[in-house]
Write a protein that holds these residues in place. Structure first.
Motif, mmCIF file in Angstrom:
data_model
loop_
_atom_site.group_PDB
_atom_site.id
_atom_site.type_symbol
_atom_site.label_atom_id
_atom_site.label_comp_id
_atom_site.label_asym_id
_atom_site.label_seq_id
_atom_site.Cartn_x
_atom_site.Cartn_y
_atom_site.Cartn_z
ATOM 1 N N ALA A 197 0.829 -1.207 0.000
ATOM 2 C CA ALA A 197 0.000 0.000 0.000
ATOM 3 C C ALA A 197 0.860 1.252 0.000
ATOM 4 O O ALA A 197 0.599 2.211 -0.736
ATOM 5 C CB ALA A 197 -0.934 -0.014 1.214
ATOM 6 N N SER A 198 1.917 1.258 0.794
ATOM 7 C CA SER A 198 2.811 2.416 0.853
ATOM 8 C C SER A 198 3.528 2.634 -0.471
ATOM 9 O O SER A 198 3.646 3.762 -0.960
ATOM 10 C CB SER A 198 3.827 2.212 1.978
ATOM 11 O OG SER A 198 4.817 3.229 1.967
ATOM 12 N N GLN A 199 4.009 1.527 -1.071
ATOM 13 C CA GLN A 199 4.740 1.643 -2.321
ATOM 14 C C GLN A 199 3.843 2.137 -3.457
ATOM 15 O O GLN A 199 4.270 2.936 -4.293
ATOM 16 C CB GLN A 199 5.360 0.297 -2.686
ATOM 17 C CG GLN A 199 6.487 -0.118 -1.754
ATOM 18 C CD GLN A 199 7.037 -1.491 -2.085
ATOM 19 O OE1 GLN A 199 6.457 -2.236 -2.878
ATOM 20 N NE2 GLN A 199 8.135 -1.855 -1.464
ATOM 21 N N LYS A 204 2.009 6.473 -7.183
ATOM 22 C CA LYS A 204 1.035 7.456 -7.657
ATOM 23 C C LYS A 204 1.530 8.887 -7.442
ATOM 24 O O LYS A 204 1.261 9.767 -8.275
ATOM 25 C CB LYS A 204 -0.313 7.243 -6.957
ATOM 26 C CG LYS A 204 -1.019 5.962 -7.372
ATOM 27 C CD LYS A 204 -2.456 5.929 -6.891
ATOM 28 C CE LYS A 204 -2.555 5.902 -5.382
ATOM 29 N NZ LYS A 204 -3.968 5.812 -4.930
ATOM 30 N N ALA A 205 2.250 9.110 -6.359
ATOM 31 C CA ALA A 205 2.786 10.449 -6.106
ATOM 32 C C ALA A 205 3.787 10.852 -7.184
ATOM 33 O O ALA A 205 3.807 12.006 -7.631
ATOM 34 C CB ALA A 205 3.436 10.503 -4.727
ATOM 35 N N THR A 242 -3.531 -8.948 -1.199
ATOM 36 C CA THR A 242 -2.959 -7.914 -2.068
ATOM 37 C C THR A 242 -3.882 -7.562 -3.228
ATOM 38 O O THR A 242 -3.781 -6.475 -3.794
ATOM 39 C CB THR A 242 -1.597 -8.363 -2.642
ATOM 40 O OG1 THR A 242 -1.773 -9.596 -3.359
ATOM 41 C CG2 THR A 242 -0.576 -8.553 -1.530
ATOM 42 N N GLY A 243 -4.781 -8.474 -3.586
ATOM 43 C CA GLY A 243 -5.697 -8.180 -4.683
ATOM 44 C C GLY A 243 -6.547 -6.962 -4.406
ATOM 45 O O GLY A 243 -6.654 -6.046 -5.232
ATOM 46 N N GLN A 248 -7.857 -1.174 -4.941
ATOM 47 C CA GLN A 248 -8.260 0.053 -4.256
ATOM 48 C C GLN A 248 -7.276 1.183 -4.542
ATOM 49 O O GLN A 248 -7.671 2.321 -4.813
ATOM 50 C CB GLN A 248 -8.357 -0.195 -2.749
ATOM 51 C CG GLN A 248 -9.590 -0.968 -2.328
ATOM 52 C CD GLN A 248 -10.872 -0.214 -2.606
ATOM 53 O OE1 GLN A 248 -10.987 0.981 -2.342
ATOM 54 N NE2 GLN A 248 -11.854 -0.914 -3.162
ATOM 55 N N ALA A 249 -5.976 0.867 -4.487
ATOM 56 C CA ALA A 249 -4.966 1.910 -4.696
ATOM 57 C C ALA A 249 -4.960 2.405 -6.137
ATOM 58 O O ALA A 249 -4.770 3.598 -6.395
ATOM 59 C CB ALA A 249 -3.586 1.385 -4.314
ATOM 60 N N MET A 250 -5.191 1.508 -7.101
ATOM 61 C CA MET A 250 -5.032 1.843 -8.510
ATOM 62 C C MET A 250 -6.367 1.987 -9.233
ATOM 63 O O MET A 250 -6.424 1.925 -10.455
ATOM 64 C CB MET A 250 -4.177 0.771 -9.199
ATOM 65 C CG MET A 250 -2.875 0.442 -8.485
ATOM 66 S SD MET A 250 -1.818 1.887 -8.179
ATOM 67 C CE MET A 250 -1.125 2.120 -9.816
ATOM 68 N N MET A 251 -7.446 2.214 -8.502
ATOM 69 C CA MET A 251 -8.780 2.223 -9.108
ATOM 70 C C MET A 251 -8.915 3.268 -10.214
ATOM 71 O O MET A 251 -9.683 3.077 -11.159
ATOM 72 C CB MET A 251 -9.860 2.448 -8.042
ATOM 73 C CG MET A 251 -9.736 3.747 -7.288
ATOM 74 S SD MET A 251 -11.147 4.115 -6.182
ATOM 75 C CE MET A 251 -11.691 2.518 -5.663
ATOM 76 N N ASP A 252 -8.172 4.363 -10.126
ATOM 77 C CA ASP A 252 -8.253 5.388 -11.175
ATOM 78 C C ASP A 252 -7.670 4.901 -12.500
ATOM 79 O O ASP A 252 -7.909 5.521 -13.537
ATOM 80 C CB ASP A 252 -7.513 6.652 -10.736
ATOM 81 C CG ASP A 252 -8.232 7.384 -9.617
ATOM 82 O OD1 ASP A 252 -9.428 7.120 -9.402
ATOM 83 O OD2 ASP A 252 -7.587 8.210 -8.949
#
Length: 464
Positions: A197-199, A204-205, A242-243, A248-252
């Protein structure tokens, strides 16, 4: 154009550092050994009435022109000598006698060893590309290098340079519609989900600082084994949570959620919601299928990795075959069908024949396929190869573009495979497909700041 230029069939381009390939010296004296490499072009079916002119151009790793031959009438055998060994890419051009450029072909070379290319698939200059998309994989830094790169474990300098180029309208014409990242964006590979999640937040940043984030290029992300799996005692196994973390992190950057789920009939036996890890979407006359090549089926042993959802895939392929609005199907997955690294580095061996056959022959009746190739990464180099189609005619194109920034395997460090970059796929006015691989030299360290702009490394027709 290929149908009109029959003489090109059987063309063989030999690239070599040997010097016994030039025209014979009839004086009885040994010919002087020229410095640098030699390129020999053999044309098996030259027709005298074609009256075409050939030229060879050589470029260094920065795109600088180091060699250009004279334009000479096409013959069955032509020798180009004294090519500097610093040349890493050659371009073969065909002209008419009125100096009209008809077709071109580019390929990476290593003049320190012999290379043979048979029947180069030329790109017609009179059939311009009207649609482009790009794809790449394996941009993460090397294993163990994450601590000094947190929160992002991408190869940031290469990522920044690639994302700037891909979004630059002065470099891309027409503008690319999509950039598809096929996994291993970050290092992770550890138990739990906090590090992943942190990575991903760090990734994204970095993305937000690049021109790509404000461009019209749609970014699509697909997970790789470094996002999906954990590694314990040097063995990879599934890491099921991890799925959800990845989606969630990459939903965009996940444009659809139509992949397999646990809902009945669940023919692929998935053991978690895979609807956003495997998915498909249509863009104009193109259909894109994204596959999680580590689909979770409930097997938490090392044998439980490398699986793709074949039932879901076949359903998607058949629908695309029957849809008159779809002309081209592109299939993406992190792991290749075949690679150079041996066991454990491809999709599950038990699925290879079925998977390949499905892409070659979706309906099982040899009625043809709209699939234009399987586009993958995982192996840290660039490669094009044709795979035999099981139980049907023809071959399947597989492109490995796993040179996004992860340190390459040592055997592939040098030209023609040793470069970082991305791959573009274009559709021309006539519906032909064009492949363009772009790359830059690999620095030491390979994530040094100020990475160079890419240059063309491969440029060829891949489908008529």
């Amino acid at each position: 154009m290929r149908a009109k230029i029959a003489w090109r069939l059987g063309l063989v381009l030999m690239l070599s550092s040997l010097f016994g390939c030039s025209d014979a010296d009839n004086s009885g004296n040994e010919p002087e050994q020229p410095p640098g490499g030699t390129v020999v072009v053999l044309n098996a079916n030259v027709q005298p009435e074609s009256q075409l002119i050939a030229r060879l151009v050589g470029f260094d790793q920065f795109g600088g022109e180091l060699f250009i031959s004279e334009r000479t009438p096409l013959r069955q055998e032509m020798a180009y000598q004294r090519i500097p060994n610093e040349v890493v890419t050659v371009r073969l051009d065909y002209f008419t006698v009125t100096d009209e450029l008809l077709e071109s072909f580019s390929t990476s070379v290593n003049l320190a060893s012999a290379v043979t290319i048979t029947d180069p698939p030329m790109v017609s200059e009179g059939d311009p590309v009207t649609q482009w998309f790009a794809y790449m994989g394996c941009n993460r830094v090397a294993d163990g290098a994450g601590s000094q790169n947190l929160p992002s474990t991408a190869n940031v300098p290469n990522m920044i340079q690639d994302f700037a180029e891909i979004a630059d309208p002065e470099l891309q014409s027409p503008i690319l519609s999509h950039l598809i990242m096929v996994g291993d964006l970050v290092v992770n590979h550890v138990p739990g989900t906090a590090t992943l999640a942190s990575q991903l937040e760090g990734w994204k940043a970095v993305f937000q600082t690049t021109p790509l984030s404000g461009s019209d290029v749609q970014l699509v992300t697909l997970a790789g084994n470094h996002e999906m799996l954990q590694k314990i005692n040097d063995e990879e196994t599934q890491n099921p949570p991890t799925g959800e973390v990845f989606t969630q992190a990459m939903m965009d950057f996940i444009p659809a959620s139509n992949g397999p789920t646990q809902a009945a009939p669940n023919l692929d036996g998935v053991a978690r919601d895979e609807s956003k890890l495997t998915f498909s979407f249509q863009s104009g006359n193109r259909f894109f299928i994204q596959l999680n090549t580590d689909t979770y089926t409930g097997d938490d042993t090392p044998a439980g990795i490398g699986f793709v959802p074949l039932y879901w895939l076949q359903d998607q392929l058949i629908k695309a075959q029957d849809d008159a609005s779809i002309d081209h199907v592109f299939v993406f997955g992190h792991k290749p069908i075949k690679g150079e690294e041996g066991a454990g580095e491809t999709i599950a061996p038990s699925q290879i024949d079925a998977f390949t056959g499905m892409l070659c022959n979706p309906k099982g009746d040899n009625s043809g396929t709209k699939v234009r190739g399987y586009f993958t990464a995982h192996a840290h180099y660039w490669q094009q190869r044709s795979l035999e189609c099981p139980a049907s005619d023809g071959t399947l194109l597989q492109i490995i573009s796993g040179n996004g920034g992860t340190s390459p395997e040592q055997a592939f460090f040098l030209p023609p495979n040793g470069y970082f970059g991305y791959t573009k796929v274009g559709i021309t006015e006539s519906g032909a497909l064009v492949l363009e691989a772009r790359g830059r030299f690999i620095t030491v360290p390979d994530d040094a700041p100020g990475q160079a702009e890419t240059t063309v490394r491969e440029y060829r027709n891949i489908h008529n």
